[in-house]
Design a protein around this motif. Sequence first.
Motif, PDB file in Angstrom:
ATOM      1  N   THR A 198       0.948  -1.292   0.004  1.00  0.00           N
ATOM      2  CA  THR A 198      -0.062   0.116   0.015  1.00  0.00           C
ATOM      3  C   THR A 198       0.835   1.310  -0.025  1.00  0.00           C
ATOM      4  OG1 THR A 198      -1.849  -0.972   1.020  1.00  0.00           O
ATOM      5  CG2 THR A 198      -1.847   1.263   1.460  1.00  0.00           C
ATOM      6  N   ALA A 199       1.867   1.182   0.940  1.00  0.00           N
ATOM      7  CA  ALA A 199       2.625   2.355   0.917  1.00  0.00           C
ATOM      8  C   ALA A 199       3.415   2.531  -0.490  1.00  0.00           C
ATOM      9  CB  ALA A 199       3.989   2.135   1.899  1.00  0.00           C
ATOM     10  N   ILE A 200       3.891   1.656  -1.137  1.00  0.00           N
ATOM     11  CA  ILE A 200       4.405   1.932  -2.252  1.00  0.00           C
ATOM     12  C   ILE A 200       3.535   2.083  -3.508  1.00  0.00           C
ATOM     13  CG2 ILE A 200       5.698   0.530  -4.311  1.00  0.00           C
ATOM     14  CD1 ILE A 200       6.671  -1.469  -1.950  1.00  0.00           C
ATOM     15  N   ALA A 201       2.328   1.646  -3.500  1.00  0.00           N
ATOM     16  CA  ALA A 201       1.196   2.139  -4.376  1.00  0.00           C
ATOM     17  C   ALA A 201       0.929   3.460  -4.044  1.00  0.00           C
ATOM     18  CB  ALA A 201       0.285   1.341  -4.286  1.00  0.00           C
ATOM     19  N   ASN A 202       0.879   4.209  -2.950  1.00  0.00           N
ATOM     20  CA  ASN A 202       0.348   5.357  -2.617  1.00  0.00           C
ATOM     21  C   ASN A 202       1.453   6.335  -3.136  1.00  0.00           C
ATOM     22  OD1 ASN A 202      -2.104   4.784  -1.991  1.00  0.00           O
ATOM     23  ND2 ASN A 202      -1.621   4.480   0.362  1.00  0.00           N
ATOM     24  N   TRP A 203       2.861   5.690  -2.964  1.00  0.00           N
ATOM     25  CA  TRP A 203       4.007   6.675  -3.222  1.00  0.00           C
ATOM     26  C   TRP A 203       4.118   6.932  -4.602  1.00  0.00           C
ATOM     27  CZ3 TRP A 203       8.203   5.402  -6.277  1.00  0.00           C
ATOM     28  CH2 TRP A 203       9.202   6.312  -6.533  1.00  0.00           C
ATOM     29  N   PHE A 204       3.872   5.753  -5.247  1.00  0.00           N
ATOM     30  CA  PHE A 204       3.885   5.997  -6.854  1.00  0.00           C
ATOM     31  C   PHE A 204       2.587   6.992  -7.217  1.00  0.00           C
ATOM     32  CE2 PHE A 204       6.278   2.208  -7.606  1.00  0.00           C
ATOM     33  CZ  PHE A 204       7.443   2.805  -8.445  1.00  0.00           C
ATOM     34  N   ALA A 205       1.382   6.987  -6.767  1.00  0.00           N
ATOM     35  CA  ALA A 205       0.355   7.556  -7.074  1.00  0.00           C
ATOM     36  C   ALA A 205       0.672   9.336  -6.608  1.00  0.00           C
ATOM     37  CB  ALA A 205      -0.766   7.299  -6.167  1.00  0.00           C
ATOM     38  N   ASP A 206       1.274   9.460  -5.719  1.00  0.00           N
ATOM     39  CA  ASP A 206       1.811  10.639  -5.473  1.00  0.00           C
ATOM     40  C   ASP A 206       2.664  11.341  -6.336  1.00  0.00           C
ATOM     41  OD1 ASP A 206      -0.127  10.813  -2.854  1.00  0.00           O
ATOM     42  OD2 ASP A 206       1.407  10.142  -1.604  1.00  0.00           O
ATOM     43  N   THR A 207       3.860  10.621  -6.555  1.00  0.00           N
ATOM     44  CA  THR A 207       4.758  11.037  -7.265  1.00  0.00           C
ATOM     45  C   THR A 207       4.388  11.102  -8.969  1.00  0.00           C
ATOM     46  OG1 THR A 207       6.309   9.488  -6.129  1.00  0.00           O
ATOM     47  CG2 THR A 207       7.068  10.427  -8.515  1.00  0.00           C
ATOM     48  N   LEU A 208       3.273  10.557  -9.179  1.00  0.00           N
ATOM     49  CA  LEU A 208       2.799  10.793 -10.668  1.00  0.00           C
ATOM     50  C   LEU A 208       1.607  11.830 -10.472  1.00  0.00           C
ATOM     51  CD1 LEU A 208       2.894   6.950 -11.971  1.00  0.00           C
ATOM     52  CD2 LEU A 208       4.407   8.905 -12.392  1.00  0.00           C
ATOM     53  N   ASP A 209       1.315  12.318  -9.317  1.00  0.00           N
ATOM     54  CA  ASP A 209       0.241  12.994  -8.941  1.00  0.00           C
ATOM     55  C   ASP A 209      -1.011  12.890  -9.764  1.00  0.00           C
ATOM     56  OD1 ASP A 209      -0.785  15.706  -8.208  1.00  0.00           O
ATOM     57  OD2 ASP A 209      -0.534  16.664 -10.206  1.00  0.00           O
ATOM     58  N   VAL A 210      -1.327  11.693  -9.264  1.00  0.00           N
ATOM     59  CA  VAL A 210      -2.566  10.699  -9.668  1.00  0.00           C
ATOM     60  C   VAL A 210      -3.405  10.856  -8.273  1.00  0.00           C
ATOM     61  CG1 VAL A 210      -3.772   8.769 -10.370  1.00  0.00           C
ATOM     62  CG2 VAL A 210      -1.637   9.077 -11.167  1.00  0.00           C
ATOM     63  N   ALA A 211      -4.520  11.802  -8.434  1.00  0.00           N
ATOM     64  CA  ALA A 211      -5.047  11.931  -7.174  1.00  0.00           C
ATOM     65  C   ALA A 211      -6.017  10.866  -6.798  1.00  0.00           C
ATOM     66  CB  ALA A 211      -6.125  13.368  -7.470  1.00  0.00           C
ATOM     67  N   MET A 212      -6.842  10.168  -7.724  1.00  0.00           N
ATOM     68  CA  MET A 212      -7.602   8.930  -7.694  1.00  0.00           C
ATOM     69  C   MET A 212      -7.255   8.052  -8.357  1.00  0.00           C
ATOM     70  SD  MET A 212      -9.639   9.881  -5.083  1.00  0.00           S
ATOM     71  CE  MET A 212      -8.974  11.592  -4.120  1.00  0.00           C
ATOM     72  N   PRO A 213      -6.250   7.371  -8.045  1.00  0.00           N
ATOM     73  CA  PRO A 213      -6.111   5.712  -8.758  1.00  0.00           C
ATOM     74  C   PRO A 213      -6.972   4.950  -8.713  1.00  0.00           C
ATOM     75  CG  PRO A 213      -4.829   6.040  -6.519  1.00  0.00           C
ATOM     76  CD  PRO A 213      -5.578   7.271  -6.697  1.00  0.00           C
ATOM     77  N   SER A 214      -6.850   3.936  -9.866  1.00  0.00           N
ATOM     78  CA  SER A 214      -7.805   3.108 -10.289  1.00  0.00           C
ATOM     79  C   SER A 214      -7.983   2.013  -8.755  1.00  0.00           C
ATOM     80  CB  SER A 214      -7.140   2.286 -11.429  1.00  0.00           C
ATOM     81  OG  SER A 214      -7.283   3.202 -12.544  1.00  0.00           O
ATOM     82  N   TRP A 215      -7.085   1.791  -8.177  1.00  0.00           N
ATOM     83  CA  TRP A 215      -6.943   0.953  -7.017  1.00  0.00           C
ATOM     84  C   TRP A 215      -6.390   1.820  -5.884  1.00  0.00           C
ATOM     85  CZ3 TRP A 215      -9.217  -4.018  -6.568  1.00  0.00           C
ATOM     86  CH2 TRP A 215      -9.313  -4.120  -7.966  1.00  0.00           C
ATOM     87  N   ARG A 216      -7.193   1.866  -4.791  1.00  0.00           N
ATOM     88  CA  ARG A 216      -6.582   2.647  -3.461  1.00  0.00           C
ATOM     89  C   ARG A 216      -6.706   1.773  -2.462  1.00  0.00           C
ATOM     90  NH1 ARG A 216      -3.847   6.865  -2.284  1.00  0.00           N
ATOM     91  NH2 ARG A 216      -4.946   8.446  -3.568  1.00  0.00           N
TER      92      ARG A 216
END
Length: 538
Positions: A198-216
């Motif tokens: 989860t931490a890794i996925a959320n870091w990628f979302a933050d880095t890519l500036d994806v506010a609402m990723p497909s899976w959260r």
Amino acid sequence: MAVSSKHIPAPDKHPVRRALLSVSDKTGLVDFARRLCAHGVELISTGGTARTLADAGLPVRDVADITGFPEIMDGRVKTLHPAVHGALLGIRDDADHAAAMREHGIEGIDLVVVNLYPFEDVRLSGADTDTVIENIDIGGPAMIRAAAKNHAYTAIVTDGQDYDAVLDELDNHNGSLTLAFRRTLAARAYARTAAYDTAIANWFADTLDVAMPSWRSVAGKLHTSMRYGENPHQQAGFYLTGERRYGVATADIVQGKQLSYNNINDTDAAYELVAEFDPETNAAVAIIKHANPCGVALGGSVKEAYERALACDPVSAFGGIVALNRPLDAEAAAEIIKIFTEVIIAPEATPEARAIVAQKKNLRLLVAGGLPDPRAGGLTVRSVAGGMLVQSRDNAVFAQEDLQVVTRRRPTEQELRDMRFAFCVAKHVKSNAIVYVRDGVTVGIGAGQMSRVDSARIAAQKAGDAAQAAALSQSLVKGCVVASDAFFPFADGLLSAIEAGAIAVIQPGGSIRDDEVIAAADENNVAMAVTGMRHFRH
């Protein structure tokens, strides 16, 4: 497509003869490994862990001796090998598995001890992208998941806090671990890898500036198990998400009883509110009850701010939460303990203040170490049936230049100061919210009503009650400013506030009846400013 099972029953007890240890955090490792050796357990290890054990004089085999293959690619590849994963995944009582293990010279591993590269800490440290990525563990999660899947024969430990429990099991069961215990460790292991991913996925979302990723995903580590939740029939726990934000999660509980579910919820609401106000400019105090403020004030000192906040609603303040934006000092502490208070939270507390609060042994004193940044980003999460709602934190603060005066009468400088203060408070009041303010003090708060008119009336009634308690000749609403968290859909809410005594109003604007509302203000010589920013809070 699901893989069928041969339904081979797992042994109730399984002896630990070989253990693989590969840890990033080596706290307690040597003592644990020494106790394993005392049970006759063979130690296998990797890299720095192997060196630590060897330096302590413990017999240890390097994993390369097992795989016949050296570590390569700066240690990225060392345990990703059939000799390791076959040893973890082999079902010992399955004839085919046992034959394959014999054919390939694979001896089972009965215990795996792995804690992961510190990705969560590194991502929050401000490290560059390459460093963060290098701290994504691959071999560790693979071994954890393999051992957890085959917990019938392989026990998995992912947290040093479980070392003592493992040793107790070995002591109590002649060097074996019970199935129930192995299953408990497996459950913890999958929860750990889930949180890690989860931490890794959320870091990628933050880095890519994806506010609402497909899976959260949302993950946390249990900090405190509570006696109950909002009500005695509900179970509850306090989990830490790893967010670096000052508040209850960072606080040192100096004294007092264990915090309850409601205490934590209310304390968080109180501290987030006072953080809106710069401690270099003014002391600020918020008194919270059921997640709503019953009094908020600015002052030249913490004591002054507290006394002014208390005067807003002294009845509701009983049993409340008190939050400060400055360190708790002796003068303020002496005032606060005069009535029953559940929690005090502040960035710091002087030794004298701590001694005064200690007179009330059940009063919780929390020292948070700093104030949360009201402008910082982050997420809020709320569960609904079958899902969850995720949104960015309400970190919006209107700029002075965006404040638009829409009435003939312009507000005075004092009214403008009170408007800004009132609107900041309204942001932290449950909608529909009406907040009356005079001279940097809330004098009436109406919260959580279905009608904005009702909120205005309740706030005025509260102000009247407070004035009567203080033996004042009239309510402090007379001549005050009023803030609304959202626009007035009709003029009736505004007229209710004017009838109570408000002479200036701040609100977001944006209603299709704005002209009607503005006209009502003009007819009553009331100044009105709009922010263009709504602060619903549900």
